[in-house]
Design a protein around this motif. Structure first.
Motif, PDB file in Angstrom:
ATOM      1  N   THR A 156       0.832  -1.205   0.000  1.00 22.74           N
ATOM      2  CA  THR A 156       0.000   0.000   0.000  1.00 22.74           C
ATOM      3  C   THR A 156       0.866   1.255   0.000  1.00 22.74           C
ATOM      4  OG1 THR A 156      -1.910  -1.085   1.018  1.00 22.74           O
ATOM      5  CG2 THR A 156      -1.753   1.290   1.292  1.00 22.74           C
TER       6      THR A 156
ATOM      7  N   HIS B  27       2.091   1.529  -3.421  1.00 25.33           N
ATOM      8  CA  HIS B  27       0.996   1.987  -4.279  1.00 25.33           C
ATOM      9  C   HIS B  27       0.845   3.508  -4.197  1.00 25.33           C
ATOM     10  CE1 HIS B  27      -2.682   1.551  -6.578  1.00 25.33           C
ATOM     11  NE2 HIS B  27      -3.439   2.036  -5.608  1.00 25.33           N
TER      12      HIS B  27
ATOM     13  N   GLN C  28       3.325   4.843  -6.422  1.00 24.04           N
ATOM     14  CA  GLN C  28       2.954   4.573  -7.815  1.00 24.04           C
ATOM     15  C   GLN C  28       1.889   5.560  -8.293  1.00 24.04           C
ATOM     16  OE1 GLN C  28       5.537   2.453  -8.926  1.00 24.04           O
ATOM     17  NE2 GLN C  28       3.966   1.351 -10.069  1.00 24.04           N
TER      18      GLN C  28
ATOM     19  N   ALA D   6      -4.859  -0.377  -2.659  1.00 29.23           N
ATOM     20  CA  ALA D   6      -3.767  -0.995  -3.408  1.00 29.23           C
ATOM     21  C   ALA D   6      -4.189  -2.351  -3.956  1.00 29.23           C
ATOM     22  CB  ALA D   6      -2.544  -1.170  -2.511  1.00 29.23           C
ATOM     23  N   ASN D   7      -3.772  -2.608  -5.189  1.00 31.09           N
ATOM     24  CA  ASN D   7      -3.889  -3.950  -5.777  1.00 31.09           C
ATOM     25  C   ASN D   7      -2.661  -4.735  -5.313  1.00 31.09           C
ATOM     26  OD1 ASN D   7      -6.199  -3.114  -7.534  1.00 31.09           O
ATOM     27  ND2 ASN D   7      -4.615  -1.777  -8.384  1.00 31.09           N
TER      28      ASN D   7
ATOM     29  N   TYR E 230       2.086  -5.978  -6.666  1.00 30.65           N
ATOM     30  CA  TYR E 230       3.386  -5.589  -6.103  1.00 30.65           C
ATOM     31  C   TYR E 230       4.020  -6.630  -5.181  1.00 30.65           C
ATOM     32  CZ  TYR E 230       1.020  -1.099  -7.107  1.00 30.65           C
ATOM     33  OH  TYR E 230       0.321  -0.072  -7.678  1.00 30.65           O
TER      34      TYR E 230
END
Length: 385
Positions: free
Chosen positions: A165, A168, A171, A325-326, A330
């Motif tokens: 997270t 993310h 990102q 977050a996916n 990651y």
């Protein structure tokens, strides 16, 4: 099995509940060895969501596989696994794009996307602050860990949520080598965002908070601590960036942001970011915001709305990215960084407790008591470092 059960606002108890079990051929059953208290658990613990009494908390989980369904091919009994907090199928339209936080198969509400363990409005799934956990779509959701993880669980358990997270956040903010980055919030996710920005070779990382223990942890990895109870964070960021503002900003607090006087303002960190990020800069928001918050002291936010400086955001040409977050996008790569010794996310861990001490852990972490920066629990009674 023993499990941490929600009993109402600021009340949890460790109770005997029916054992988790294999329910479908694609399920995996995990004996939990390490499970964490997360900052987003506190929204539910405080009664600020519609989390039902009697449900089990816990979405940051790892443990050993003790049983697999007949439809499981890859995961084996005895594997040590870390579980993304997102429960996803792997085959729906969103999962195929890597957007596993927005799975279309696993929610029980057709108007929702995404599911999680022990989380309000994210499906009926039990949490993992318990001795056993059922993992749906086990082949897809289990990250099988290297053998060394058995002795380094306080590092590897962070792959369930907060390390990915934090990554993310960077990102979404498009952090590149050489960037200046400001992070609002030095809780576990904010600290992981700082670690992630460090791993991405940001030139300067500023972390805004007011808890000395958390700011000290940020400073340990080379971030510049900014205590917003003593100075204007916007002024400090400008001073650190020659008046330009930071290239990138990360929001790691969410809707229960407070000012130094203790008053809650759901728009506080967002508007500070708009002011402290440069023209054409980018902002990533991973702090939790929810569609309605009847318990909010802010009239607008009771309906999920905030007084946001959109005009300034537009005028500055800034871009903002949002959302959970996916984790699966990651966690395998970040696992490699831990295994190689490039990342040691356990530096934030302050307490490791047996499951029976969950009420004490929640009480201290929720109160932001000094030194309670990240709490891990071990349902098997062991310590795994």
């Amino acid at each position: 099995m023993k499990a941490t059960v929600y009993e109402g606002p600021r009340s949890v108890a460790v109770k005997e509940v029916p054992d988790a079990r294999i329910e479908r051929p694609t399920d995996v059953l995990v004996r939990i060895t390490t499970t964490n208290i997360c900052g987003s658990d506190l929204h539910m613990y405080e009664g600020r969501t519609d989390f039902e009494e009697g449900r089990i908390f816990g979405h940051e989980n790892m443990g050993e596989v003790v049983a697999v369904g007949d439809g499981v091919d890859r995961v084996r009994v005895g594997d040590l696994v870390c579980l993304p907090f997102n429960i996803s199928c792997g085959f729906c339209r969103n999962c195929e794009k890597g957007l596993t936080a927005f799975c279309l198969t696993t929610p029980d509400n057709p108007k929702m996307a995404g599911a999680a363990y022990g989380f309000a409005d994210m499906g009926p799934y039990d949490g993992g602050q318990a001795e056993l956990l059922r993992v749906p779509y086990g082949d897809h959701n289990c990250l099988v860990l290297p053998e060394e993880a058995r002795e380094r669980q306080s590092d590897y358990v962070m792959l369930s949520d907060i390390f990915p997270t934090g990554w993310h956040a960077t990102q979404l903010a498009c952090v590149q080598p050489g960037d200046t980055v400001v992070i609002y919030g030095a809780g576990p996710v904010g600290l992981m965002a700082a670690l992630s920005a460090t791993l991405k070779s940001a030139s300067k990382i500023m972390v805004v908070d007011r808890h000395p223990d958390r700011l000290a942890l940020a400073e340990e990895i080379g971030a510049i601590p900014i205590d917003d109870s003593k100075v204007s964070p916007v002024d400090q960021v400008n001073e650190q960036t020659d008046g330009l503002g930071a290239d990138r900003g990360c929001e790691c607090v969410g809707y229960q942001a407070h000012d130094p006087q203790g008053h809650e303002h759901p728009n506080l960190t967002l508007n500070n970011l708009v002011q402290s990020v440069k023209f054409t800069g980018t902002i990533g928001v991973v702090g939790v915001f929810i569609p309605q918050d009847p318990g909010s002291p802010d009239k607008l936010y009771k309906e999920g709305e905030i007084a946001f400086d959109y005009g300034l955001l537009w005028f500055k040409g800034q871009t903002i990215g949002n959302g959970q977050a996916n984790i699966k996008a990651y966690n395998r790569q970040l696992c490699g960084l831990i295994q190689a010794g490039k990342a040691k996310p356990s530096w934030i861990v302050s307490h490791e407790l047996p499951l029976d001490k969950a009420p004490e852990g929640y009480q201290h972490f929720d109160a932001r008591d000094n030194g309670w920066t990240k709490v891990l629990m071990h349902p098997d009674g062991g310590s795994h470092n």
